[in-house]
Design a protein around this motif. Structure first.
Motif, PDB file in Angstrom:
ATOM      1  N   GLY A  41     -14.211 -61.945  18.462  1.00  0.00           N
ATOM      2  CA  GLY A  41     -15.054 -63.085  18.149  1.00  0.00           C
ATOM      3  C   GLY A  41     -14.563 -63.973  17.047  1.00  0.00           C
ATOM      4  O   GLY A  41     -15.153 -65.005  16.787  1.00  0.00           O
TER       5      GLY A  41
ATOM      6  N   CYS B 204     -11.486 -58.029  14.595  1.00  0.00           N
ATOM      7  CA  CYS B 204     -12.660 -57.826  15.420  1.00  0.00           C
ATOM      8  C   CYS B 204     -12.705 -58.860  16.520  1.00  0.00           C
ATOM      9  O   CYS B 204     -12.012 -59.865  16.473  1.00  0.00           O
ATOM     10  CB  CYS B 204     -13.931 -57.908  14.579  1.00  0.00           C
ATOM     11  SG  CYS B 204     -14.302 -59.571  14.044  1.00  0.00           S
TER      12      CYS B 204
ATOM     13  N   SER C  25     -22.453 -64.104  12.091  1.00  0.00           N
ATOM     14  CA  SER C  25     -22.088 -63.111  13.104  1.00  0.00           C
ATOM     15  C   SER C  25     -21.208 -62.064  12.442  1.00  0.00           C
ATOM     16  O   SER C  25     -20.320 -62.394  11.646  1.00  0.00           O
ATOM     17  CB  SER C  25     -21.344 -63.756  14.272  1.00  0.00           C
ATOM     18  OG  SER C  25     -22.182 -64.646  14.971  1.00  0.00           O
ATOM     19  N   ARG C  26     -21.473 -60.799  12.767  1.00  0.00           N
ATOM     20  CA  ARG C  26     -20.720 -59.698  12.186  1.00  0.00           C
ATOM     21  C   ARG C  26     -20.024 -58.921  13.304  1.00  0.00           C
ATOM     22  O   ARG C  26     -20.674 -58.468  14.235  1.00  0.00           O
ATOM     23  CB  ARG C  26     -21.632 -58.769  11.383  1.00  0.00           C
ATOM     24  CG  ARG C  26     -22.283 -59.454  10.165  1.00  0.00           C
ATOM     25  CD  ARG C  26     -23.236 -58.516   9.439  1.00  0.00           C
ATOM     26  NE  ARG C  26     -23.867 -59.164   8.285  1.00  0.00           N
ATOM     27  CZ  ARG C  26     -23.371 -59.130   7.051  1.00  0.00           C
ATOM     28  NH1 ARG C  26     -22.245 -58.475   6.810  1.00  0.00           N
ATOM     29  NH2 ARG C  26     -24.008 -59.740   6.065  1.00  0.00           N
ATOM     30  N   ASN C  27     -18.704 -58.851  13.184  1.00  0.00           N
ATOM     31  CA  ASN C  27     -17.899 -58.154  14.188  1.00  0.00           C
ATOM     32  C   ASN C  27     -18.230 -58.644  15.598  1.00  0.00           C
ATOM     33  O   ASN C  27     -18.339 -57.879  16.555  1.00  0.00           O
ATOM     34  CB  ASN C  27     -18.091 -56.641  14.096  1.00  0.00           C
ATOM     35  CG  ASN C  27     -17.584 -56.078  12.779  1.00  0.00           C
ATOM     36  OD1 ASN C  27     -16.645 -56.621  12.186  1.00  0.00           O
ATOM     37  ND2 ASN C  27     -18.208 -55.015  12.303  1.00  0.00           N
ATOM     38  N   GLY C  28     -18.419 -59.964  15.724  1.00  0.00           N
ATOM     39  CA  GLY C  28     -18.625 -60.577  17.022  1.00  0.00           C
ATOM     40  C   GLY C  28     -20.060 -60.622  17.500  1.00  0.00           C
ATOM     41  O   GLY C  28     -20.331 -61.157  18.573  1.00  0.00           O
ATOM     42  N   LYS C  29     -21.004 -60.078  16.731  1.00  0.00           N
ATOM     43  CA  LYS C  29     -22.400 -60.042  17.150  1.00  0.00           C
ATOM     44  C   LYS C  29     -23.265 -60.831  16.163  1.00  0.00           C
ATOM     45  O   LYS C  29     -23.113 -60.696  14.951  1.00  0.00           O
ATOM     46  CB  LYS C  29     -22.897 -58.605  17.238  1.00  0.00           C
ATOM     47  CG  LYS C  29     -22.162 -57.772  18.296  1.00  0.00           C
ATOM     48  CD  LYS C  29     -22.704 -56.360  18.340  1.00  0.00           C
ATOM     49  CE  LYS C  29     -21.977 -55.543  19.407  1.00  0.00           C
ATOM     50  NZ  LYS C  29     -22.484 -54.143  19.478  1.00  0.00           N
ATOM     51  N   LYS C  30     -24.191 -61.629  16.699  1.00  0.00           N
ATOM     52  CA  LYS C  30     -25.061 -62.415  15.838  1.00  0.00           C
ATOM     53  C   LYS C  30     -25.877 -61.505  14.925  1.00  0.00           C
ATOM     54  O   LYS C  30     -26.388 -60.479  15.358  1.00  0.00           O
ATOM     55  CB  LYS C  30     -25.999 -63.281  16.680  1.00  0.00           C
ATOM     56  CG  LYS C  30     -25.317 -64.494  17.292  1.00  0.00           C
ATOM     57  CD  LYS C  30     -26.332 -65.421  17.951  1.00  0.00           C
ATOM     58  CE  LYS C  30     -25.654 -66.672  18.487  1.00  0.00           C
ATOM     59  NZ  LYS C  30     -26.629 -67.608  19.104  1.00  0.00           N
ATOM     60  N   ALA C  31     -25.984 -61.947  13.677  1.00  0.00           N
ATOM     61  CA  ALA C  31     -26.728 -61.171  12.688  1.00  0.00           C
ATOM     62  C   ALA C  31     -27.745 -62.098  12.017  1.00  0.00           C
ATOM     63  O   ALA C  31     -28.467 -62.826  12.693  1.00  0.00           O
ATOM     64  CB  ALA C  31     -25.766 -60.532  11.690  1.00  0.00           C
TER      65      ALA C  31
END
Length: 752
Positions: free
Chosen positions: A21, A19, A722-728
């Motif tokens: 990130g 992914c 972060s999940r798959n490059g996006k903050k979670a």
């Protein structure tokens, strides 16, 4: 997908992330890898041919192994194959055999200087022999893409040299002749030269065996009309060799002849290209950078060696790998089931080299029927599995009672042999077989693998739940042995650890497969009510006792800590008093360089949180006690210690024992380090970095979508996910857990 590139040895090493990130690994430059991780030999090997560990350069592709020996004027390439054994049930009747050798004679190099280097990244060996104005260079590799070896000779200077190349069957130096303890087992041997000059040899064991075997080698000297040559400066002599066996081909002689007949310069380029591609992929599986060239060199040498030895699933490497230079090797060169067979593979799971780890397990499954026989015949337990000390490929039993055992070894009089099997009084061999099955299960959660090994694990659990004696509210182990020949002891600490491991593995596998639900409660009850470990005082410290009744201590070996590792029954979450006893035992034993057990002693020290600076210092001394090829000096036991350094370092950097992810938990506080794609329990691939004492990030790739349980590396701080490059989400606490999806990429950082 992001690709991270690393140039090493002039080749491109590609790290593929699943992914966007995921943190880039701090990679080394090509010149640094080449300079620090080349294996250098400045003198010809001395311990070859021998029936134990050689001190020679080692090459291989997991199917065929080569050991290089000889002085500059006569280079000798010893060749063995994982699947070339004499296969006969019986003591001293079955063993991996020498296949043949290539001799390159160049008399004009007598007295030349000797220098040989092995480049681990491209798995090539370079030799430089100098005399007067002549410099002869060898470049040799065993193709990782198919069963071939390529040898290239080139010359610098102003003079020519003359040579002769021979492909030979084993001679008197390679065959043990030691009557009456060693029988002679003549092989059917053939040699030939084809019209186009291709030479070939074949060896076969066909008479008085249980499984016939045959292997063959062919040799083609490209662009040379015969096996003699004159090499001029600027010119090359190229030798192409092919290998096969009756397990890989219906006619292995024809197969190898046909293969080398079509090798030309164009074909060589394709062979080399595929070879490089395989090794590039191998090294991309994982990576460590600990700013310690000595340890890193041994780390990569160990994984290189296991890649050379282990890929053939039905024929894993034996005690000495595929470096069989004299027959019959010590201990029949077999699969010794009271630890030796399993130890070389320990570090492969965490290094993410599953292809090299799996072969260890396959021959064990073929022993299931024999294990059931012994379980029923000796102990009256139907459906159990109980195995003796020696095993070979394809169900062969290498230590079964025969006339030779009766006449010369006296095992039948000492209680070591039972119903034809050589047990040395030990009941733990089949439980030891479960160790690597359990490791591969917890590291991969591969459903097909679990289905394959579960019947064996279930059989071992069945044996132990019926063999144990329940008295005074606990299960007791009687009539067992902690060490070979200590017949009849009570509650050996090794077996107490192994039985706990077997029961838990059987429970977890059965739940994963959704079978035998009615058995799990009893397996859990057995585990919960098994006798506690027993203790003693030594050097003023409370330490483990080797048995409750019987042997209290042993002057060598590491069985006193193998309930910690590899059985895995004590770790950083264990009761503090138990951990202190474990620390004390490590202190008193001091078996860092041991004839039998360094491969378990180092990781056991890590598992209980022993002082990491001490572990690193002891590892330096351990490495200084090795030959250039990685074998331990003056230790004949072979490849078992190729796990010691990778396994220990991986555990120090990234531990998943007990299902808890810990990064740098047993790592020197002032030592910077990073790693990429280390595999832990739960089928997670983890990357991380520590700098100036602070963890910078944790990258996690979830292969199976399991729950991830993490020890917070930033105590007192929240953690940003972060999940798959996006903050979670944001998590907090000393420990936290989170769900994952299959092939989901997750990054953890300290929350600002």
């Amino acid at each position: 997908m992001i690709e991270k590139s690393l140039f090493i040895g002039g080749l491109l090493l590609v790290f593929c992330n699943f992914c966007v990130g995921q943190k880039s690994v701090e990679n080394k430059k090509a010149k640094e890898f080449d300079a620090n991780y080349r294996i250098v030999f400045t003198d010809p090997p001395r311990k070859i041919p021998v029936p134990y560990s050689v001190d020679a350069p080692l090459l291989g592709n997991g199917y065929t192994g080569v050991a290089i020996s000889g002085r500059p004027e006569k280079q000798v390439y010893y060749i063995a194959k994982n699947d070339f054994w004499r296969l006969k049930n019986g003591y001293n009747e079955s063993f991996p055999a020498v296949l043949g050798k290539i001799e390159i004679d160049i008399p004009e190099l007598t007295g030349a200087t000797y220098h040989l280097e092995q480049n681990l990244y491209d798995a090539k060996t370079y030799s430089i022999f100098k005399k007067n104005d002549a410099e002869l260079n060898y470049c040799t590799y065993v193709s990782a893409a198919e069963d071939l070896m390529i040898i290239q000779l080139s010359l610098k200077g102003n003079q020519k040299v003359n040579g002769k190349i021979n492909l030979l069957l084993p001679g008197k130096n390679e065959i043990i002749d030691n009557p009456p303890l060693d029988n002679k087992f003549p092989a059917k041997e053939e040699t030939g030269i084809e019209e186009d000059g291709i030479m070939w040899i074949s060896r076969a064991f066909e008479k008085d065996v249980d499984i016939p075997t045959q292997s063959a080698i062919s040799m083609n000297i490209l662009n040379e009309p015969s096996n003699t040559f004159t090499l001029a400066p600027g010119k090359k002599v190229i030798i192409a060799c092919a290998f096969s066996s009756n397990f890989k081909s219906d006619n292995c002689v024809k197969t190898v002849i046909d293969r080398v007949a079509v090798i030309n310069k164009s074909a060589l380029k394709e062979i080399e290209k595929k070879h490089h591609a395989w090794w590039r992929d191998f090294w991309s599986k994982s990576y460590v950078d600990i700013h310690d060239d000595l340890i890193e060199k041994q780390y990569y040498l160990s994984n290189y060696s296991m890649a050379c030895f282990s890929r053939d699933k039905d024929f894993p490497p034996s005690i000495f790998g595929t470096t069989i230079t004299k027959e019959r090797p010590y201990w029949n060169g077999d699969y010794h089931l009271n630890y030796n067979h399993f130890a070389p593979f320990y570090g492969l799971f965490s290094s993410n080299h599953i292809e090299q780890a799996t072969p260890c397990i396959i021959p064990l499954l073929a022993q299931k029927e024999r294990g059931e026989y012994y379980s029923e015949k000796i102990c009256g337990i139907d459906g159990g599995i109980m195995l003796p000390v020696g095993a070979g490929p394809l169900g062969i039993e290498t230590t079964r009672r025969n006339e030779l055992m009766e006449k010369f070894r006296h095992y039948t009089k000492d209680g070591n042999e039972e119903e034809g099997g050589l047990f040395f009084g030990q009941r733990s061999n089949s439980a030891y077989c479960v160790v690597n099955m359990a490791m591969q299960f917890y590291y991969t959660y591969d459903l097909e693998f679990t289905k394959m090994v579960y019947p064996f694990v279930k059989g071992v659990a069945t044996f132990w739940e019926n063999y144990l004696t329940f008295e005074d509210g606990r299960y007791v182990i009687y009539n067992d042995a902690i060490h070979e020949g200590t017949v009849g002891t009570m509650n050996p600490i090794l077996s107490l650890g192994m039985v706990r491991m077997v029961m838990q593995t059987a429970i977890d596998m059965s739940r994963e497969l959704e079978v035998d639900a009615e058995r799990t409660d009893n397996w859990q009850y057995v585990k919960d009510h098994l006798s506690d470990y027993t203790y003693q005082e030594r050097q003023g410290k409370k330490v483990f006792r080797y048995t409750e009744k019987g042997t209290a201590w042993w002057g060598g070996n590491t069985l006193g800590i193998q309930h910690i590792y590899p059985a895995g029954q004590i770790g950083l979450d264990s009761d503090p008093e138990l951990l202190q006893v474990a620390h004390n035992t490590i202190d008193v034993m001091q078996r860092w360089i041991d004839f039998n057990g360094s491969n378990s002693f180092f990781p056991a020290a890590v598992r209980v949180g022993y002082n990491p600076d001490t572990i690193i210092n002891k590892m330096h001394k351990y490495i200084e006690n090795t030959y250039p090829n990685g074998f331990q000096q003056n230790n004949p036991h072979g490849i078992e210690n190729f796990s010691t350094v990778p396994n220990t370092i991986n555990e120090m950097l990234c531990m998943g024992h007990g299902g808890v992810l810990r990064v740098f938990s047993v790592w020197p506080e002032k030592k910077d380090a990073s790693f990429y794609n280390l595999r832990i329990w739960g089928a997670f691939l983890v990357s991380s970095e520590v700098k100036n004492g602070e963890v910078l990030y944790i990258d996690i790739l979830s292969e199976k979508g399991r729950i991830c349980n993490v020890l917070n590396p930033w105590p007192g701080n929240k953690v940003q996910v972060s999940r798959n490059g996006k903050k979670a989400e944001t998590l907090e606490g000393e420990r936290f857990f989170f769900t994952t999806s299959i092939f989901e990429s997750i990054t953890l950082k300290k929350h600002n």
